[in-house]
Design an enzyme around this catalytic site. Sequence first.
Site, PDB file in Angstrom:
ATOM      1  N   GLU A 344       0.858  -1.186   0.000  1.00 55.59           N
ATOM      2  CA  GLU A 344       0.000   0.000   0.000  1.00 55.59           C
ATOM      3  C   GLU A 344       0.897   1.239   0.000  1.00 55.59           C
ATOM      4  O   GLU A 344       1.150   1.819  -1.037  1.00 55.59           O
ATOM      5  CB  GLU A 344      -0.944  -0.041   1.210  1.00 55.59           C
ATOM      6  CG  GLU A 344      -2.169   0.784   0.980  1.00 55.59           C
ATOM      7  CD  GLU A 344      -3.372   0.310   1.797  1.00 55.59           C
ATOM      8  OE1 GLU A 344      -4.419   0.915   1.633  1.00 55.59           O
ATOM      9  OE2 GLU A 344      -3.266  -0.641   2.580  1.00 55.59           O
ATOM     10  N   GLU A 611      -1.952   0.031  13.570  1.00 54.63           N
ATOM     11  CA  GLU A 611      -3.138   0.394  12.793  1.00 54.63           C
ATOM     12  C   GLU A 611      -4.430   0.124  13.589  1.00 54.63           C
ATOM     13  O   GLU A 611      -5.356   0.912  13.571  1.00 54.63           O
ATOM     14  CB  GLU A 611      -3.158  -0.426  11.496  1.00 54.63           C
ATOM     15  CG  GLU A 611      -4.323  -0.117  10.573  1.00 54.63           C
ATOM     16  CD  GLU A 611      -4.174  -0.779   9.212  1.00 54.63           C
ATOM     17  OE1 GLU A 611      -3.389  -1.738   9.099  1.00 54.63           O
ATOM     18  OE2 GLU A 611      -4.840  -0.328   8.262  1.00 54.63           O
TER      19      GLU A 611
END
Length: 727
Positions: A344, A611
């Site tokens: 990502e 996260e």
Amino acid sequence: MKNIKNAQWIKSPKVIDEASVEFFREFSINKPVKSAKLEATAYGVYNVWLNGEKLGDYIFAPGWTAYQRRLQVETYDVTPLLNNNNTIIIGVGPGWKGLTYFNSSKLQTKYLGTAETAVIASIEIEYEDGTTDLIYTDESWMSRKGKTVYSHLYNGYTYDPSFVDTKPMSSAEIPMNNDNLIDRDGEKITEQEHLPVKEIIITPKGETVLDFGQNMTGYVQFKIKGNKGEKATIYHAEVLDADGNFYRDNYRSAKAEANFICDGEEHICKPDYNFFGFRYVKLENFSDEIKKENFTAIVVHSQMKRTGHFECSDARINQLFSNIIWGQKGNFLDVPTDCPQRDERLGWTGDAQVFVKTASYNYDVEKFFTKWLADLRADQTPWGAVPHVIPNVFSPDDECSAAWADAATICPWQMYLTYGNKEIIRDSLKSMADYLEYIDYHTWDDLWARGHHFGDWLNLDGSSPEDCSHGTDKDLIATAYFIYSSSIYIKACELCSEDADDIPAKREKAINAFRNKFMKDGRIAPEYATQTACVLACHFGISDNIAKTAKQLNELVTACGHLKTGFVGTPYLLHALSDNGYTKTAYDILFREEYPGWLFSVKMGATTIWEHWDSMREDGTMWSTSMNSFNHYAYGSVADWLYGDAAGIKIDESKPAFEHIIFAPLTDDRLDYVKASIESRFGTVKSEWKRENGNISYFFSVPENCTATVILDGKETQVSAGEHRFQ
Ligand code: BGC
């Protein structure tokens, strides 16, 4: 930038995909040189070697921008490196251009006219006799495959010192418009720190793993000899699994490998075109004796000056703060990214928006964000939509998500608040207006009630942990952000003496619609009542009875004993509580060591921000493999509460850049001292408090040409520049 626009873009005539390509030529000089300058940029990431010497300390040049409109050119002074006979080599790797996320490479091919790596450069040599020579890239330059025989942003690289491309060919010119070339306006990415191996671990599975003791972004420099033809591999990981084995499932498809093909000679190797996010590395096929001193982790990020410091009497909070700093280092490589390790590593607008205030206190990020915001404007669609990621590698007609697209208003405004930068507000005004017009087009009964939204991403109100975006009503969030962004726009217009047109009226209507639909008797209506809903209604000043809504928030938190907020609610949660008299609850949340809370990851040994609140569970098992980064700075936004409330250093919006400071520290029995400092444009602002024999004493330092209001126990005192002590 002077000459480069007259040069030609060149690429290899052979398709050399996912590997380095070297463009080279020789040139001679036969009279004394006064000065010589090279201007260069690439489609990919490049390095330049002149007569065997690598130019400058800039790595991953030309950085990452909205290439089709803005491609940064670097100018190098090459005067001292010139000889009579010279060889210049420009090596290019795919870098961000090779991103295969969605259909990015196809998109960028469309915009830039080439799918392969390409380079453009000019050399201007001024002689002492007043004459000048100009050398441009064109088809006279040769091209060949380089010794980095494989390179891919996510998968890593293979370096083969024995490889020689025996058939160099003339380069192919690519007819491209050079209007997108600009002088570099961001910070350079450079090597910043060297970390030694902390421990060599043999895992239960028998793997040889090096622990550098810190999750980071960069690469390993290693000394290797090995046996000729042997392929040695370094695998990267952020954590070990519950059994203590090497774990990298959370990198998803990103192989993140560094491969070296041994030639039996000793080499010191590091990548020219790749970086990784990691704390641990696993070694495979290293036939030399594994010695700690043969491996060093090199930390890389954009050059930013450290400006903010925070320390307190609780070692866990200090570790949390260190994790936040490392989260910023790891994700500020030219673009503020969500994470640096998996497949990502994108400039997610929402993540940048929630972290920008903290980021601007920790480091001087004015230039960094000025550049990124120029990319945001460049990638904003003609109809005002702000893409989810900047530079945009998704489809260009993506819809806007509330709280993500609001980076268009929140980030420039923060640059104004922290640095007093009015220019960025002027530059962003149209982008803000276009975005608000886009929202207006998507409103229904004065609510922003259409489109795709990420919601309170990763919150804990959804029906299951996998349900990342449900929980707080998405129309509620979207309307709240429309109201907030409109407020910023109205202030921005005032600042630039511009008319905000109908935005104030639309904002009022949206406030009424919000109250009618989502609120009842000063509280969020029961069917919409979540922590995040209350936080937004309080913090954005939407509630018609903030005291009541804040009370409701406090009840919601104390009833379950912890936060349930995601990306949208978390950054403002502690503010919404402590601004309204619930300081103890704010500290309770901060000090919570169990899941969910900031100190849970600290207790679990984290060295960066995770996260998810439970990226790793108490028993060492993982939340999931699908989306689980251990270096995701978003929740690190709590640092702005540490600076602004625990230490009490606040910006006065009417005199930004700390020209007028508001000192209002909020003490708590669980802390004996707090000290913080922020180096502002005027000088260093300091706030400290400490508890001695049951009494609290305060110290504040106000830079020259600044003033401050000290607020202690509700009592306000005006102070001028200098040092001030209070009991
Ligand atoms: C990213 C986030 C981002 C999100 C959008 C994720 O995959 O890692 O940080 O904001 O997508 O919802």
